[in-house]
Design a protein around this motif. Sequence first.
Motif, PDB file in Angstrom:
ATOM      1  N   LEU A  21       0.850  -1.132   0.050  1.00 48.93           N
ATOM      2  CA  LEU A  21       0.081   0.002   0.098  1.00 48.93           C
ATOM      3  C   LEU A  21       0.875   1.363  -0.136  1.00 48.93           C
ATOM      4  CD1 LEU A  21      -2.814   1.316   0.109  1.00 48.93           C
ATOM      5  CD2 LEU A  21      -2.835   1.086   2.717  1.00 48.93           C
ATOM      6  N   LEU A  22       1.793   1.392   0.863  1.00 50.71           N
ATOM      7  CA  LEU A  22       2.698   2.533   0.933  1.00 50.71           C
ATOM      8  C   LEU A  22       3.301   2.539  -0.531  1.00 50.71           C
ATOM      9  CD1 LEU A  22       4.068   2.015   4.722  1.00 50.71           C
ATOM     10  CD2 LEU A  22       2.164   3.526   3.815  1.00 50.71           C
ATOM     11  N   THR A  23       3.840   1.520  -0.937  1.00 52.80           N
ATOM     12  CA  THR A  23       4.519   1.799  -2.162  1.00 52.80           C
ATOM     13  C   THR A  23       3.649   2.310  -3.432  1.00 52.80           C
ATOM     14  OG1 THR A  23       6.170   0.058  -1.655  1.00 52.80           O
ATOM     15  CG2 THR A  23       5.907   0.303  -3.922  1.00 52.80           C
ATOM     16  N   LEU A  24       2.657   1.910  -3.450  1.00 55.48           N
ATOM     17  CA  LEU A  24       1.550   2.242  -4.332  1.00 55.48           C
ATOM     18  C   LEU A  24       1.258   3.682  -4.136  1.00 55.48           C
ATOM     19  CD1 LEU A  24      -0.578  -0.872  -4.849  1.00 55.48           C
ATOM     20  CD2 LEU A  24       0.828   0.191  -6.394  1.00 55.48           C
ATOM     21  N   ILE A  25       0.848   4.140  -2.842  1.00 56.49           N
ATOM     22  CA  ILE A  25       0.780   5.569  -2.495  1.00 56.49           C
ATOM     23  C   ILE A  25       1.464   6.637  -3.021  1.00 56.49           C
ATOM     24  CG2 ILE A  25       0.363   7.280  -0.604  1.00 56.49           C
ATOM     25  CD1 ILE A  25      -1.024   4.857   1.115  1.00 56.49           C
ATOM     26  N   MET A  26       2.837   6.242  -2.835  1.00 58.10           N
ATOM     27  CA  MET A  26       4.177   6.811  -3.395  1.00 58.10           C
ATOM     28  C   MET A  26       4.058   6.992  -4.744  1.00 58.10           C
ATOM     29  SD  MET A  26       6.983   6.791  -0.213  1.00 58.10           S
ATOM     30  CE  MET A  26       6.594   5.360   0.316  1.00 58.10           C
ATOM     31  N   ARG A  27       3.761   5.871  -5.432  1.00 59.19           N
ATOM     32  CA  ARG A  27       3.925   5.847  -6.912  1.00 59.19           C
ATOM     33  C   ARG A  27       2.608   6.367  -7.573  1.00 59.19           C
ATOM     34  NH1 ARG A  27       3.858  -0.019  -8.613  1.00 59.19           N
ATOM     35  NH2 ARG A  27       5.601  -0.134  -7.067  1.00 59.19           N
ATOM     36  N   LYS A  28       1.497   6.274  -7.223  1.00 58.11           N
ATOM     37  CA  LYS A  28       0.394   6.717  -7.725  1.00 58.11           C
ATOM     38  C   LYS A  28      -0.877   7.416  -7.171  1.00 58.11           C
ATOM     39  CE  LYS A  28      -2.593   2.583  -8.665  1.00 58.11           C
ATOM     40  NZ  LYS A  28      -2.935   1.789  -9.567  1.00 58.11           N
ATOM     41  N   GLY A  29      -0.611   7.734  -5.749  1.00 57.83           N
ATOM     42  CA  GLY A  29      -1.701   8.230  -4.984  1.00 57.83           C
ATOM     43  C   GLY A  29      -2.993   7.259  -4.484  1.00 57.83           C
ATOM     44  N   TYR A  30      -3.337   7.579  -3.354  1.00 58.86           N
ATOM     45  CA  TYR A  30      -4.168   6.622  -2.840  1.00 58.86           C
ATOM     46  C   TYR A  30      -5.602   6.383  -3.519  1.00 58.86           C
ATOM     47  CZ  TYR A  30      -6.865   4.625   1.299  1.00 58.86           C
ATOM     48  OH  TYR A  30      -7.766   3.830   1.783  1.00 58.86           O
ATOM     49  N   ASP A  31      -6.180   7.424  -3.974  1.00 59.12           N
ATOM     50  CA  ASP A  31      -7.579   7.402  -4.319  1.00 59.12           C
ATOM     51  C   ASP A  31      -7.536   6.240  -5.517  1.00 59.12           C
ATOM     52  OD1 ASP A  31      -8.562   8.921  -2.589  1.00 59.12           O
ATOM     53  OD2 ASP A  31      -8.537  10.918  -3.727  1.00 59.12           O
ATOM     54  N   THR A  32      -6.572   6.395  -6.490  1.00 55.92           N
ATOM     55  CA  THR A  32      -6.543   5.438  -7.564  1.00 55.92           C
ATOM     56  C   THR A  32      -6.164   4.030  -7.232  1.00 55.92           C
ATOM     57  OG1 THR A  32      -4.276   5.980  -8.151  1.00 55.92           O
ATOM     58  CG2 THR A  32      -6.000   7.053  -9.026  1.00 55.92           C
ATOM     59  N   ILE A  33      -5.846   3.542  -6.142  1.00 62.08           N
ATOM     60  CA  ILE A  33      -5.434   2.162  -5.756  1.00 62.08           C
ATOM     61  C   ILE A  33      -6.416   1.309  -5.458  1.00 62.08           C
ATOM     62  CG2 ILE A  33      -4.021   0.935  -3.934  1.00 62.08           C
ATOM     63  CD1 ILE A  33      -2.185   3.345  -3.375  1.00 62.08           C
ATOM     64  N   THR A  34      -6.510   0.202  -5.967  1.00 64.15           N
ATOM     65  CA  THR A  34      -7.618  -0.798  -5.801  1.00 64.15           C
ATOM     66  C   THR A  34      -7.003  -1.989  -4.744  1.00 64.15           C
ATOM     67  OG1 THR A  34      -6.851  -2.049  -7.782  1.00 64.15           O
ATOM     68  CG2 THR A  34      -8.566  -0.136  -7.973  1.00 64.15           C
ATOM     69  N   VAL A  35      -7.940  -2.647  -4.354  1.00 64.43           N
ATOM     70  CA  VAL A  35      -7.405  -3.872  -3.429  1.00 64.43           C
ATOM     71  C   VAL A  35      -6.584  -4.867  -4.548  1.00 64.43           C
ATOM     72  CG1 VAL A  35      -8.324  -6.125  -2.326  1.00 64.43           C
ATOM     73  CG2 VAL A  35      -9.364  -3.995  -1.863  1.00 64.43           C
ATOM     74  N   GLU A  36      -7.106  -4.957  -5.818  1.00 67.59           N
ATOM     75  CA  GLU A  36      -6.388  -5.780  -6.594  1.00 67.59           C
ATOM     76  C   GLU A  36      -4.943  -5.115  -7.001  1.00 67.59           C
ATOM     77  OE1 GLU A  36      -9.458  -4.285  -7.642  1.00 67.59           O
ATOM     78  OE2 GLU A  36     -10.605  -6.164  -7.292  1.00 67.59           O
ATOM     79  N   ASP A  37      -4.759  -3.958  -7.087  1.00 70.06           N
ATOM     80  CA  ASP A  37      -3.361  -3.588  -7.269  1.00 70.06           C
ATOM     81  C   ASP A  37      -2.548  -3.588  -6.069  1.00 70.06           C
ATOM     82  OD1 ASP A  37      -4.017  -2.026  -9.423  1.00 70.06           O
ATOM     83  OD2 ASP A  37      -4.536  -0.088  -8.485  1.00 70.06           O
ATOM     84  N   ILE A  38      -2.996  -3.543  -4.883  1.00 77.02           N
ATOM     85  CA  ILE A  38      -2.528  -4.004  -3.454  1.00 77.02           C
ATOM     86  C   ILE A  38      -1.709  -5.470  -3.516  1.00 77.02           C
ATOM     87  CG2 ILE A  38      -2.386  -4.043  -0.881  1.00 77.02           C
ATOM     88  CD1 ILE A  38      -4.511  -1.695  -1.132  1.00 77.02           C
ATOM     89  N   CYS A  39      -2.930  -6.514  -3.782  1.00 74.17           N
ATOM     90  CA  CYS A  39      -2.590  -7.797  -4.092  1.00 74.17           C
ATOM     91  C   CYS A  39      -1.556  -8.062  -4.741  1.00 74.17           C
ATOM     92  CB  CYS A  39      -3.867  -8.620  -4.121  1.00 74.17           C
ATOM     93  SG  CYS A  39      -5.194  -8.499  -3.024  1.00 74.17           S
ATOM     94  N   ALA A  40      -1.585  -7.324  -6.059  1.00 75.56           N
ATOM     95  CA  ALA A  40      -0.731  -7.901  -7.235  1.00 75.56           C
ATOM     96  C   ALA A  40       0.934  -7.339  -6.524  1.00 75.56           C
ATOM     97  CB  ALA A  40      -0.895  -6.972  -8.191  1.00 75.56           C
ATOM     98  N   GLU A  41       0.706  -6.233  -6.079  1.00 68.77           N
ATOM     99  CA  GLU A  41       2.266  -5.612  -5.411  1.00 68.77           C
ATOM    100  C   GLU A  41       2.849  -6.619  -4.271  1.00 68.77           C
ATOM    101  OE1 GLU A  41       5.316  -2.727  -5.294  1.00 68.77           O
ATOM    102  OE2 GLU A  41       3.625  -2.799  -6.925  1.00 68.77           O
ATOM    103  N   ALA A  42       1.833  -6.857  -3.544  1.00 68.70           N
ATOM    104  CA  ALA A  42       2.232  -7.924  -2.343  1.00 68.70           C
ATOM    105  C   ALA A  42       2.270  -9.301  -2.523  1.00 68.70           C
ATOM    106  CB  ALA A  42       1.156  -7.728  -1.189  1.00 68.70           C
TER     107      ALA A  42
END
Length: 192
Positions: A21-42
């Motif tokens: 989640l933190l990596t994605l926040i810094m990369r693209k912002g919180y509002d655009t992140i989905t649970v699928e994005d988090i799962c893929a990153e983790a």
Amino acid sequence: MQKVAVDRRVARTRMALKHALLTLIMRKGYDTITVEDICAEANVGRSTFYLHFASKDALKLSGLEHLREQLAARQQETLTSAAKGDGLDFGLALFQHAREHIDLYRALIGGKGEGIALDGIRRILADLVRAEFEATADGGASDAIAREIAVQYTVGAYMAVLAWWLDRGAEPSPERMNELVRRLTARGIWAY
């Protein structure tokens, strides 16, 4: 023996999800992140995510729990010690934590984080300030509204100074910031 292995796996999975989640926040912002994005990153499945967290907001809030624990521990140390400070003793831990995680704080407080952590940090600080006021009250009649105004005033001061300090690259030192904010804030609060 088996329970320890499960606990470690749970802890690793939770940490992987928080880090993602933190990596994605810094990369693209919180509002655009989905649970699928988090799962893929983790690199975990969606069902695994939901075993640990109800939503991405729940995941975000769990990340603030470490901060709450650190600040509360520091405050408790001071409140129970014989050599009490002049109040607001959690401040040093706040500034130290922010400096150690400066990129994360910048992302969460402004920029790509779109302020997502502000309410969580405000609630943590308000709880700590309320607890300190209650622990140091002189036993006289309390005015709940005046006390809550003092809590909100103190929290607002910390939040404004923290954002300003992070924008300046976390200089001066956390120790100096703590000293200055405590001196400015404590004088007015305790005099009131």
